[in-house]
Design an enzyme around this catalytic site. Structure first.
Site, PDB file in Angstrom:
ATOM      1  N   LYS A 121      -9.520  -5.175  -4.407  1.00  0.00           N
ATOM      2  CA  LYS A 121     -10.585  -3.910  -4.795  1.00  0.00           C
ATOM      3  C   LYS A 121     -10.034  -2.870  -5.377  1.00  0.00           C
ATOM      4  CE  LYS A 121     -13.135  -4.801  -0.604  1.00  0.00           C
ATOM      5  NZ  LYS A 121     -13.358  -4.253   0.265  1.00  0.00           N
TER       6      LYS A 121
ATOM      7  N   LYS B  26      -3.236 -10.835  -6.432  1.00  0.00           N
ATOM      8  CA  LYS B  26      -4.744 -11.465  -5.451  1.00  0.00           C
ATOM      9  C   LYS B  26      -5.072 -10.264  -6.738  1.00  0.00           C
ATOM     10  CE  LYS B  26      -4.827  -8.656  -2.050  1.00  0.00           C
ATOM     11  NZ  LYS B  26      -5.973  -8.708  -1.223  1.00  0.00           N
TER      12      LYS B  26
ATOM     13  N   LYS C  70       0.679  -1.271   0.592  1.00  0.00           N
ATOM     14  CA  LYS C  70       0.136  -0.161  -0.239  1.00  0.00           C
ATOM     15  C   LYS C  70       0.710   1.072  -0.149  1.00  0.00           C
ATOM     16  CE  LYS C  70      -4.149  -1.959   0.014  1.00  0.00           C
ATOM     17  NZ  LYS C  70      -5.135  -2.072  -0.323  1.00  0.00           N
TER      18      LYS C  70
HETATM   19  P1  ATP Z   1      -7.496  -4.534  -1.429  1.00  0.00           P
HETATM   20  O1  ATP Z   1      -6.424  -5.624  -2.123  1.00  0.00           O
HETATM   21  O2  ATP Z   1      -8.184  -2.834  -1.965  1.00  0.00           O
HETATM   22  O3  ATP Z   1      -6.903  -4.004  -0.004  1.00  0.00           O
HETATM   23  P2  ATP Z   1      -9.390  -6.148  -0.933  1.00  0.00           P
HETATM   24  O4  ATP Z   1      -9.731  -6.659  -1.734  1.00  0.00           O
HETATM   25  O5  ATP Z   1      -8.066  -7.025  -0.181  1.00  0.00           O
HETATM   26  O6  ATP Z   1      -8.904  -4.637  -0.587  1.00  0.00           O
HETATM   27  P3  ATP Z   1     -10.013  -6.585   1.992  1.00  0.00           P
HETATM   28  O7  ATP Z   1     -11.491  -6.342   2.588  1.00  0.00           O
HETATM   29  O8  ATP Z   1      -9.264  -5.729   2.165  1.00  0.00           O
HETATM   30  O9  ATP Z   1     -10.301  -6.231   0.450  1.00  0.00           O
HETATM   31  O10 ATP Z   1     -10.693  -7.959   2.183  1.00  0.00           O
HETATM   32  C1  ATP Z   1     -11.760  -8.366   3.091  1.00  0.00           C
HETATM   33  C2  ATP Z   1     -11.431  -9.943   3.221  1.00  0.00           C
HETATM   34  O11 ATP Z   1     -10.996 -10.730   1.478  1.00  0.00           O
HETATM   35  C3  ATP Z   1     -10.664 -10.217   3.774  1.00  0.00           C
HETATM   36  O12 ATP Z   1     -10.819 -11.593   4.989  1.00  0.00           O
HETATM   37  C4  ATP Z   1      -8.832 -10.385   2.794  1.00  0.00           C
HETATM   38  O13 ATP Z   1      -8.322 -11.804   3.061  1.00  0.00           O
HETATM   39  C5  ATP Z   1     -10.455 -11.503   1.330  1.00  0.00           C
HETATM   40  N1  ATP Z   1      -9.638 -11.232   0.372  1.00  0.00           N
HETATM   41  C6  ATP Z   1      -9.264  -9.713  -0.458  1.00  0.00           C
HETATM   42  N2  ATP Z   1      -8.700 -10.310  -1.593  1.00  0.00           N
HETATM   43  C7  ATP Z   1      -8.941 -11.487  -1.565  1.00  0.00           C
HETATM   44  C8  ATP Z   1      -8.409 -12.612  -2.819  1.00  0.00           C
HETATM   45  N3  ATP Z   1      -8.205 -12.290  -3.600  1.00  0.00           N
HETATM   46  N4  ATP Z   1      -8.732 -13.846  -2.560  1.00  0.00           N
HETATM   47  C9  ATP Z   1      -9.265 -14.600  -1.051  1.00  0.00           C
HETATM   48  N5  ATP Z   1      -9.576 -13.369  -0.455  1.00  0.00           N
HETATM   49  C10 ATP Z   1      -9.203 -12.324  -0.652  1.00  0.00           C
END
Ligand code: ATP
Ligand code: LTN
Length: 325
Positions: free
Chosen positions: A196, A193, A111
């Site tokens: 969002k 991964k 980040k």
């Molecule tokens: P960003 O990538 O923008 O930081 P994010 O997509 O990781 O956001 P979060 O709100 O941080 O979203 O994550 C919410 C939940 O989703 C957490 O438990 C995280 O581990 C899970 N998660 C996020 N991205 C993935 C992914 N690509 N595959 C599986 N689990 C995920």
């Protein structure tokens, strides 16, 4: 009953990765655990959010929990900033967290690279606030995606350190990470991964994506060389797509591979697009049928329940460290 705590940040749109990696696992846990599911809005502030969009996203995340099957009769659902003890405990835990261990957090490093103009203190101590969320409720298990494992491990370290300094106070939590779907990869780049905050929206399928757009994203998804529909380390893109198919359709990967054997990537993608669209239509119908007023009522009731637990714990912490005279 064991206590479960987890949360999602109200930033951008929740995607299939968030669902398969985290929220999907919450649903099963609800039946035989004491579950608390939080909309972690204070965490979202570590990256600048437009106020009017944040307000909408908080409501949308809570509505998403409900539409996916989180049941307010079984689980507590609330917004983090409604229970001020989270921020209070985070401050106390800040005083035992080491800057060196926070510097090692991969999410912070990523980040910080993404937001060079705003590497704020909140972004740095983000995992400490997450530890506070978890430890405040004597949490046993934290169902999250693979990317959050390091943060839950920090919560464990802080619990052990606090207990050592001040006497037995916190339960030491375990990360609960599923074998499949714990790391859904980006559709446009299967080496990273699904996220969002990815640069391109072709990286993810958002749960609120228009179905036509979702279909297009699947058809455009990166594939591997060759034409055989098969999972394996030499086929990271196909492995990812097959995992999404398998989890959404609740069918083993082997069976899907057999169905598409000799038919090529195009046919497989059409099949996957149908599975994704069916899932989105069902989700969106439920989502659109939940009124904002109903969500607000559930969140108010959830905050009241969470507050009761949090106040008890923070009293105990204050007593232990000498703040109550
Ligand atoms: P960003 O990538 O923008 O930081 P994010 O997509 O990781 O956001 P979060 O709100 O941080 O979203 O994550 C919410 C939940 O989703 C957490 O438990 C995280 O581990 C899970 N998660 C996020 N991205 C993935 C992914 N690509 N595959 C599986 N689990 C995920
Ligand atoms: N950091 C998590 C969200 C989060 C969380 C939590 C998850 C904040 N507090 C407590 C589990 C338990 C993320 O998904 N980025």
């Amino acid at each position: 009953m064991p206590r479960i705590f987890s949360g999602v940040q109200p930033t951008n749109n929740i995607h299939v990765g968030n669902y398969l990696g985290a929220i999907r696992n919450w649903l099963e846990l609800q039946t035989s655990n004491d579950c608390i599911f939080c909309v972690v809005d204070l965490h979202a502030l570590t990256v600048y959010q437009k106020p009017e969009i944040l307000r909408q996203n908080i409501l949308n995340v809570a509505k998403t929990y409900l539409a996916l099957g989180v049941d307010p009769k079984k689980s507590i659902i609330f917004v983090q900033s409604d229970v001020k003890e989270h921020a209070e405990l985070a401050w106390i835990l800040n005083t035992i967290a080491k800057t060196g261990e926070l510097e090692r957090m991969t999410q912070f490093k990523d980040k910080a690279k993404q937001h060079k103009e705003n590497i704020n203190l909140g972004l740095f101590s983000y995992p400490v606030l997450m530890a506070a969320d978890i430890l405040l409720y004597d949490t046993d298990g934290v169902p999250v995606g693979e990317d959050q494992k390091q943060h839950v491990e920090l919560a464990r370290d802080l619990a052990l350190r606090f207990n050592h300094l001040y006497g037995e106070t916190f339960v030491v939590p375990q990360p609960l990470i599923n074998r499949n779907g714990a790391r859904v990869m980006g559709l446009d780049d299967p080496s990273k991964k699904m996220s969002k905050s990815a640069a391109s929206s072709f990286n993810y399928i958002a749960l609120l994506d228009d179905v036509k757009v979702a279909e297009k994203k699947i058809m455009r998804a990166v594939t591997d060389s060759g034409s055989e529909v098969k999972a394996g380390i030499e086929k990271p893109a196909l492995t990812n797509l097959l995992t999404i198919y398998s989890l959404l359709a609740d069918r083993p990967i082997k069976e899907i591979e057999a169905e598409y054997s000799g038919r090529g990537y195009g046919d497989f993608k059409k099949g996957l697009a149908k599975v994704v669209v069916d899932f989105l239509v069902d989700f969106q119908t439920k989502f659109n049928n939940i009124a904002d007023a109903e969500v607000k009522k559930i969140l108010d009731a959830g905050a009241a329940q969470a507050r009761k637990l949090a106040i008890g714990k923070i009293q105990e912490v204050k007593e232990k460290i000498g703040l109550l005279i």
